[in-house]
Design a protein around this motif. Structure first.
Motif, PDB file in Angstrom:
ATOM      1  N   LYS A 122       0.816  -1.224   0.000  1.00  0.00           N
ATOM      2  CA  LYS A 122       0.000   0.000   0.000  1.00  0.00           C
ATOM      3  C   LYS A 122       0.844   1.267   0.000  1.00  0.00           C
ATOM      4  N   ARG A 123       2.058   1.197   0.530  1.00  0.00           N
ATOM      5  CA  ARG A 123       2.835   2.420   0.691  1.00  0.00           C
ATOM      6  C   ARG A 123       4.321   2.079   0.615  1.00  0.00           C
ATOM      7  N   THR A 127       8.203   4.092   1.046  1.00  0.00           N
ATOM      8  CA  THR A 127       8.962   5.319   1.279  1.00  0.00           C
ATOM      9  C   THR A 127      10.429   5.048   0.970  1.00  0.00           C
ATOM     10  N   TYR A 138       6.432   7.557  -1.537  1.00  0.00           N
ATOM     11  CA  TYR A 138       6.965   8.770  -0.922  1.00  0.00           C
ATOM     12  C   TYR A 138       8.478   8.756  -1.066  1.00  0.00           C
ATOM     13  N   LYS A 150      11.871  10.569   0.588  1.00  0.00           N
ATOM     14  CA  LYS A 150      12.203  11.330   1.798  1.00  0.00           C
ATOM     15  C   LYS A 150      13.702  11.544   1.869  1.00  0.00           C
ATOM     16  N   GLN A 159      11.290   1.584   2.704  1.00  0.00           N
ATOM     17  CA  GLN A 159      10.378   1.049   3.707  1.00  0.00           C
ATOM     18  C   GLN A 159       9.064   0.746   2.999  1.00  0.00           C
ATOM     19  N   GLU A 207       5.104  -0.722   3.266  1.00  0.00           N
ATOM     20  CA  GLU A 207       3.999  -1.037   4.186  1.00  0.00           C
ATOM     21  C   GLU A 207       2.962  -1.845   3.431  1.00  0.00           C
TER      22      GLU A 207
END
Lengths: 336, 189
Positions: free
Chosen positions: B29-30, B32, B66, B68, B78, B80
């Motif tokens: 889902k995510r 980074t 994302y 960063k 990372q 998720e």
């Protein structure tokens, strides 16, 4: 006491040597008590609240909403989706906060309370239709028991959590409770219906709610209370002779590991077979087996077909009170 | 299997939410990507962001990506997953190819904890086709009418012939031969 004693020589040393800033190598004997003290202090305090994912720096709510729709393979209207995940409490909370700050109340936010009802209706209608056409011989009581299991709060909240609704929910509570999540799922179905039509919403229910039936035993979800009486009344309605229980095999009579196998016969024909530690229990199990055969929910039944595009509006299955195989055959022929 | 594996979580491969029976939901889902804008160990990561990240995001519209930047720290990614799991992969000193390979691994995973020991590489909900075994499974129905004790069942099975029996048999054969032989002689003479 010890601390005082240990403090004294240090003072003495410092007075003796005016330039004491020498790095000391060796065992750090202060480390363990320091960490112990810190741990004890932490334990005495309340547990730290779990951080919200939305409070992190890498968080963009609009992107999250967009990705959520794409993940489900749906073309969702983002404003509608946003409404679907906004709870009534959140809107009230926002109004209170604006009041407290002294801003003129100007909130154009809708909440999902209306969508929950709409979604709930879609889910209930479709699941009933689906179950009736998947199990045409199962009595209506069984259909409703299976539907209640599939659409219960626990099941829907698990679905919502595993589709990533929890992160998106706009609600003051944290972590999000099961009721809110299950409501969020219902509102999501309504949002799909609003964005791309009721057919897509039905397919969504089929793909996510109905597929939870895979690997489940229908007979565990619905228990018949008095199988012997039910079986005899069904046989009576079909105009058949009453069943006759007979011991088919037995082992270990008069031991604690006794096992009887009882068969139910109608007109010298076997209709059910069951094992049990006493003849009474085995007869009941055999009656359940016969009912499973009648209702077409045996363990060796074909898996449910989920590859159905649209379902006809079905009528309620026969209730236990007037279930008979003749009636059901007639109904199935007429529906074809 | 070493002893440390005994303390690992164990389980079977399962698809989350019967994924794929209705429709397939990508589980990542995510994501980074954390990197440094100046240090050398983030070079591969920076190149990935410049040349491949947009294509990655287009191919995986269900994943929010994302980026960063943070000063003088090793790069990592990372991930998720929908089941709440988080996976970290270090991208320290990796080339562009290596970075691409590791990042493309993430959307293919289901989010199952990486330290889960699989007891088997397959799983079935119905391991037995014939059903639960009972003492009566595949039993000869003729036994229903049997009266016990039965002499037939008291006999020993698979007995080889004893020496006495073999000698007796041979003696019988001999006897039969002897009884038939004189008759033959008479007919010939």
């Amino acid at each position: 006491m010890t601390s005082r004693l240990s403090a004294l020589p240090v003072l003495f040393v410092r007075l003796q040597r005016p330039c004491p800033l020498v790095q000391n190598r060796g065992f750090k004997r202060w480390l363990r008590p320091t960490l112990q003290t810190l741990k004890k202090r932490k334990e005495r305090m309340d547990p730290e609240p779990l951080p919200r994912r939305s409070s992190f720096t890498d968080w963009n709510y609009k992107s999250e909403l967009f990705a959520f729709g794409k993940r489900l393979g749906e073309d969702l209207n983002l404003d509608v989706l946003r409404t679907a995940v906004t709870t009534r409490e959140f809107v009230l909370n926002e109004i209170d906060q604006q009041k407290a700050v002294g801003i003129e109340i100007d909130i154009q936010m809708n909440d999902n309370s209306k969508m929950i009802l709409e979604g709930s209706e879609i889910i209930n209608n479709y699941s009933l239709n689906f179950l009736r056409s998947a199990f045409p011989k199962l009595p209506e009581e069984g259909v409703i028991a299976v539907q209640t299991y599939l659409t219960c709060e626990e099941n829907l909240s698990t679905l919502a959590k595993n589709l990533g609704v929890a992160d998106l929910m706009l609600t003051p509570e944290h972590p999000v409770e099961a009721v809110t999540l299950s409501n969020g799922f219902k509102a999501l179905v309504a949002a799909i219906s609003e964005s791309s039509g009721i057919e897509r919403a039905n397919l969504f229910v089929r793909d996510f709610v109905m597929t939870q039936l895979v690997g489940k035993n229908i007979n565990e979800l619905w228990e018949v209370n008095d199988p012997l009486n039910l079986l005899s009344s069904i046989l009576q309605r079909d105009g058949k002779q009453p069943f006759e229980p007979r011991i088919v095999a037995e082992t270990g009579r008069n031991t604690i590991l006794a096992n009887y196998q009882v068969g139910l016969y109608v007109n010298k024909e076997l209709i059910g077979l069951g094992c049990g530690e006493s003849i009474k229990i085995a007869t009941e199990v055999a009656a359940r087996d016969a009912l499973r055969e009648l209702f077409d929910t045996t363990e060796s039944m074909k898996p449910v077909n989920f590859d159905v595009e649209s379902l006809p509006q079905t009528f309620a299955n026969f209730s236990i009170q007037d279930w008979s195989s003749k009636n059901v055959e007639k109904l199935m022929k007429s529906s074809r | 299997m070493s002893n440390s594996h005994l303390l690992l979580l164990s389980g079977f491969p399962r698809a989350p939410l019967q994924n794929g029976i209705g429709r397939y939901v990508p589980q990542l889902k995510r994501m980074t990507i954390k990197f440094c804008k100046s240090s050398g160990d983030s070079k591969g990561t920076r190149e990935f962001i410049e040349s491949k990240l947009v294509d990655f995001a287009k191919e995986n519209p269900g994943t929010v990506v994302y980026v960063k930047p943070r000063r003088h720290r090793a790069p990592c990614v990372q991930a998720e997953y929908l089941n709440g799991e988080e996976h970290h992969i270090s991208l320290h000193n990796m080339s562009l190819e290596e970075t691409t390979k590791w990042i493309n691994l993430l959307p293919m995973r289901s989010g199952r904890p990486t330290n889960l020991r699989l007891r088997k590489y397959w799983h079935t909900d119905s391991p037995s086709i014939q059903g639960v075994w009972s003492p009566f499974t595949n039993r000869d129905p003729a036994l229903n009418l049997a009266q016990f004790p039965m002499e037939e069942f008291s006999k020993r099975k698979n007995l080889t012939k004893t020496a006495t029996e073999i000698i007796l048999e041979r003696w019988q054969e001999q006897k039969e031969k002897d009884s038939t032989a004189p008759v033959q002689e008479k007919t010939t003479s």
